[in-house]
Write a protein that holds these residues in place. Sequence first.
Motif, mmCIF file in Angstrom:
data_model
loop_
_atom_site.group_PDB
_atom_site.id
_atom_site.type_symbol
_atom_site.label_atom_id
_atom_site.label_comp_id
_atom_site.label_asym_id
_atom_site.label_seq_id
_atom_site.Cartn_x
_atom_site.Cartn_y
_atom_site.Cartn_z
ATOM 1 N N GLU A 368 0.837 -1.243 -0.045
ATOM 2 C CA GLU A 368 0.054 0.040 -0.021
ATOM 3 C C GLU A 368 0.782 1.457 -0.058
ATOM 4 O OE1 GLU A 368 -2.834 -0.523 3.428
ATOM 5 O OE2 GLU A 368 -3.611 -2.169 2.195
ATOM 6 N N THR A 369 0.314 2.105 -0.853
ATOM 7 C CA THR A 369 1.511 3.203 -0.901
ATOM 8 C C THR A 369 0.512 4.439 -0.115
ATOM 9 O OG1 THR A 369 0.100 4.013 -3.098
ATOM 10 C CG2 THR A 369 2.269 2.729 -3.146
ATOM 11 N N MET A 370 1.304 5.541 0.102
ATOM 12 C CA MET A 370 0.740 6.832 0.881
ATOM 13 C C MET A 370 0.260 7.659 -0.401
ATOM 14 S SD MET A 370 -0.251 8.582 3.082
ATOM 15 C CE MET A 370 -0.938 10.061 2.303
ATOM 16 N N GLY A 371 -1.120 7.708 -0.655
ATOM 17 C CA GLY A 371 -1.467 8.428 -1.881
ATOM 18 C C GLY A 371 -1.695 7.489 -2.929
ATOM 19 N N ALA A 372 -1.622 7.983 -4.236
ATOM 20 C CA ALA A 372 -1.669 7.380 -5.528
ATOM 21 C C ALA A 372 -0.601 6.393 -5.697
ATOM 22 C CB ALA A 372 -2.117 8.342 -6.529
ATOM 23 N N VAL A 373 -0.657 5.679 -6.432
ATOM 24 C CA VAL A 373 0.417 4.444 -6.517
ATOM 25 C C VAL A 373 1.316 5.269 -7.993
ATOM 26 C CG1 VAL A 373 1.126 2.486 -7.575
ATOM 27 C CG2 VAL A 373 -0.862 2.643 -5.984
ATOM 28 N N CYS A 374 2.480 5.502 -7.917
ATOM 29 C CA CYS A 374 3.340 6.235 -8.834
ATOM 30 C C CYS A 374 3.750 5.173 -9.767
ATOM 31 C CB CYS A 374 4.306 6.932 -8.062
ATOM 32 S SG CYS A 374 5.376 7.610 -9.476
ATOM 33 N N LEU A 375 3.336 5.298 -11.035
ATOM 34 C CA LEU A 375 3.724 4.614 -12.453
ATOM 35 C C LEU A 375 4.960 5.398 -12.930
ATOM 36 C CD1 LEU A 375 0.329 3.640 -13.425
ATOM 37 C CD2 LEU A 375 1.783 2.397 -11.977
ATOM 38 N N LYS A 376 6.305 5.233 -12.730
ATOM 39 C CA LYS A 376 7.301 6.109 -12.917
ATOM 40 C C LYS A 376 7.322 6.293 -14.492
ATOM 41 C CE LYS A 376 10.988 7.586 -10.835
ATOM 42 N NZ LYS A 376 10.281 8.728 -10.735
ATOM 43 N N GLY A 377 7.489 7.092 -15.193
ATOM 44 C CA GLY A 377 7.848 7.365 -16.552
ATOM 45 C C GLY A 377 6.724 7.209 -17.561
ATOM 46 N N LEU A 378 5.573 6.589 -16.883
ATOM 47 C CA LEU A 378 4.293 6.470 -17.810
ATOM 48 C C LEU A 378 3.526 7.444 -18.140
ATOM 49 C CD1 LEU A 378 3.913 2.874 -16.179
ATOM 50 C CD2 LEU A 378 3.992 3.500 -18.631
ATOM 51 N N ALA A 379 3.811 8.832 -17.625
ATOM 52 C CA ALA A 379 2.791 9.849 -18.044
ATOM 53 C C ALA A 379 2.818 9.829 -19.437
ATOM 54 C CB ALA A 379 3.545 11.233 -17.410
ATOM 55 N N GLY A 380 1.308 9.854 -20.048
ATOM 56 C CA GLY A 380 0.960 10.297 -21.407
ATOM 57 C C GLY A 380 1.130 8.966 -22.071
ATOM 58 N N LYS A 381 1.537 7.778 -21.586
ATOM 59 C CA LYS A 381 1.591 6.484 -22.158
ATOM 60 C C LYS A 381 0.474 5.384 -22.147
ATOM 61 C CE LYS A 381 6.633 6.770 -22.654
ATOM 62 N NZ LYS A 381 7.828 6.514 -21.972
ATOM 63 N N ILE A 382 -0.359 5.948 -21.174
ATOM 64 C CA ILE A 382 -1.464 4.985 -20.709
ATOM 65 C C ILE A 382 -2.780 5.041 -21.547
ATOM 66 C CG2 ILE A 382 -2.895 4.278 -18.744
ATOM 67 C CD1 ILE A 382 -0.652 5.074 -16.786
ATOM 68 N N ASP A 383 -3.481 4.438 -21.987
ATOM 69 C CA ASP A 383 -4.634 4.375 -22.646
ATOM 70 C C ASP A 383 -5.863 4.217 -21.637
ATOM 71 O OD1 ASP A 383 -5.927 4.667 -25.433
ATOM 72 O OD2 ASP A 383 -6.952 2.682 -24.416
ATOM 73 N N HIS A 384 -5.673 3.057 -20.854
ATOM 74 C CA HIS A 384 -6.671 2.728 -19.769
ATOM 75 C C HIS A 384 -6.270 1.829 -18.831
ATOM 76 C CE1 HIS A 384 -7.789 -0.044 -22.775
ATOM 77 N NE2 HIS A 384 -8.231 -0.872 -21.715
ATOM 78 N N MET A 385 -6.815 1.607 -17.701
ATOM 79 C CA MET A 385 -6.421 0.741 -16.921
ATOM 80 C C MET A 385 -7.744 0.185 -16.289
ATOM 81 S SD MET A 385 -3.373 2.494 -14.551
ATOM 82 C CE MET A 385 -4.165 3.973 -13.883
ATOM 83 N N ARG A 386 -7.435 -1.244 -16.027
ATOM 84 C CA ARG A 386 -8.496 -2.051 -15.194
ATOM 85 C C ARG A 386 -7.752 -3.066 -14.383
ATOM 86 N NH1 ARG A 386 -10.692 1.237 -17.877
ATOM 87 N NH2 ARG A 386 -11.878 0.801 -19.885
ATOM 88 N N LEU A 387 -8.734 -3.293 -13.215
ATOM 89 C CA LEU A 387 -8.277 -4.055 -12.331
ATOM 90 C C LEU A 387 -8.593 -5.607 -12.895
ATOM 91 C CD1 LEU A 387 -7.589 -4.436 -9.112
ATOM 92 C CD2 LEU A 387 -10.090 -5.006 -8.633
ATOM 93 N N LEU A 388 -7.279 -6.315 -13.185
ATOM 94 C CA LEU A 388 -7.461 -7.505 -13.984
ATOM 95 C C LEU A 388 -8.399 -8.635 -13.527
ATOM 96 C CD1 LEU A 388 -6.176 -9.013 -16.306
ATOM 97 C CD2 LEU A 388 -4.660 -10.023 -14.833
#
Length: 436
Positions: A368-388
């Motif tokens: 568990e992270t404090m605040g949102a989970v950081c996805l390093k270097g992924l800004a602008g690269k994500i189309d969408h995200m789903r809980l698998l």
Amino acid sequence: MDQNIIDRTVRTEWFRKDRFGMFIHWGLYSIPARGEWVRSTERISVEDYEPFFKEFNPVDYDPKEWARIAKNAGMKYAVLTTKHHDGFCLFDSKLTDYKSTNTPCGRDLVREYVDAFREAGLKIGFYYSLLDWHHPDYPHYGDRNHPMRENPAYSNENRDFSRYVEYLHGQVRELLTNYGKIDIIWFDFSYDDMAREKWHAAELVRMARELQPGIIIDNRLEGSGEQSGTILTAHPSDYAGDFACPEQMIPPEGVTNELGDSVPWEACITLNDNWGYSAADHHYKSSRMIIRNLVECVSKNGNLLLNVGPDSKGRFPEESVRILEDVARWMRDNHESVYGCRQADYPKPEWGRYTQNGKKLYAHIYEETMGAVCLKGLAGKIDHMRLLKDGSEVFQLNHWNVREYPEDAFLSFQKGQILTFPLPDEKDTVVEITLK
Ligand code: GLC
């Protein structure tokens, strides 16, 4: 490129996709129930081991049930000890009397395993021990491992190792002739000068590939858990094998050769602390740890071969079954983050691991992270995200408090929420990130 490397890349294609297999260590040693090395560790003579042969009768052996458990856990292949170091054969070899068909059990246990696992759609592997502590022509006194290694009464004067090599080749021929298509042969293992051409390895590999084109062979005709052999070089020998098999550990950075290229590999790991059944060993890993071990292997381009040691009745230990049921539940929901996946294009994140399959990047979130989970270097690269596990939407956060990190993306399980929530799955919460 080296032809042996090209060939092994082709042969291991399914193996590098399937990622998860079951190892099964089973034999007479399930009766003393102190692990498969019991003869060696306790210096037990052939005569003193004989009662177990006279008694062996696994009345509850039900390989269909074994196959069901393996398949349910998401395993795609299995490797059974057809003969371990004690020399006892679970198959009806014409070359020895020391086999299951001559015990009260009277059955070819390998045949039943092959039939059941094949029917369940699992690929079939045979483990075959190069060591043999029952064969009279195998070195006894002075050997590194033999139960009689310290007993000069077992000198090697009249032992003819070439007869043993003939026996070894003959048994491998039987195994690769009499049971239909075999997908893996797992030789175990080389040590000291008992390696390579001592086993007539080139000839053995030639025969194996002739009888079973496409078969995958491990690297222990040269190596062991201690060292991998020429599979790590730019020019592997003809018997270097198709994959490396680190034992009871996961290599820090996967396995690469001297050129820096990834080498197919499979970590073999026990569920408790023993391969063969050990009645007193209840030191089992948690299902959470097993799931994370599997993910770690995949995140480093490797496989996991997870061991079960059935007891003398032929049953899987209850604890093993329970762990595999947990793994089954997780795999049912998250298998896409394992099969066909490889090391990701992004470095290991602080909160867990990534696996990747094409445009699908799987975030395995452990912490568990404090605040949102950081996805390093992924800004602008994500189309969408789903809980698998249920396909539900997972959100990118663009709040005021992350704006100083324009290179990174931030993941939240609740729309617009900047604070931490308990993870949906404490074992491994998998978010499928579809990249643009
Ligand atoms: C070893 C051991 C053995 C076990 C195997 C599994 O080298 O000798 O008992 O079967 O590794 O990897």
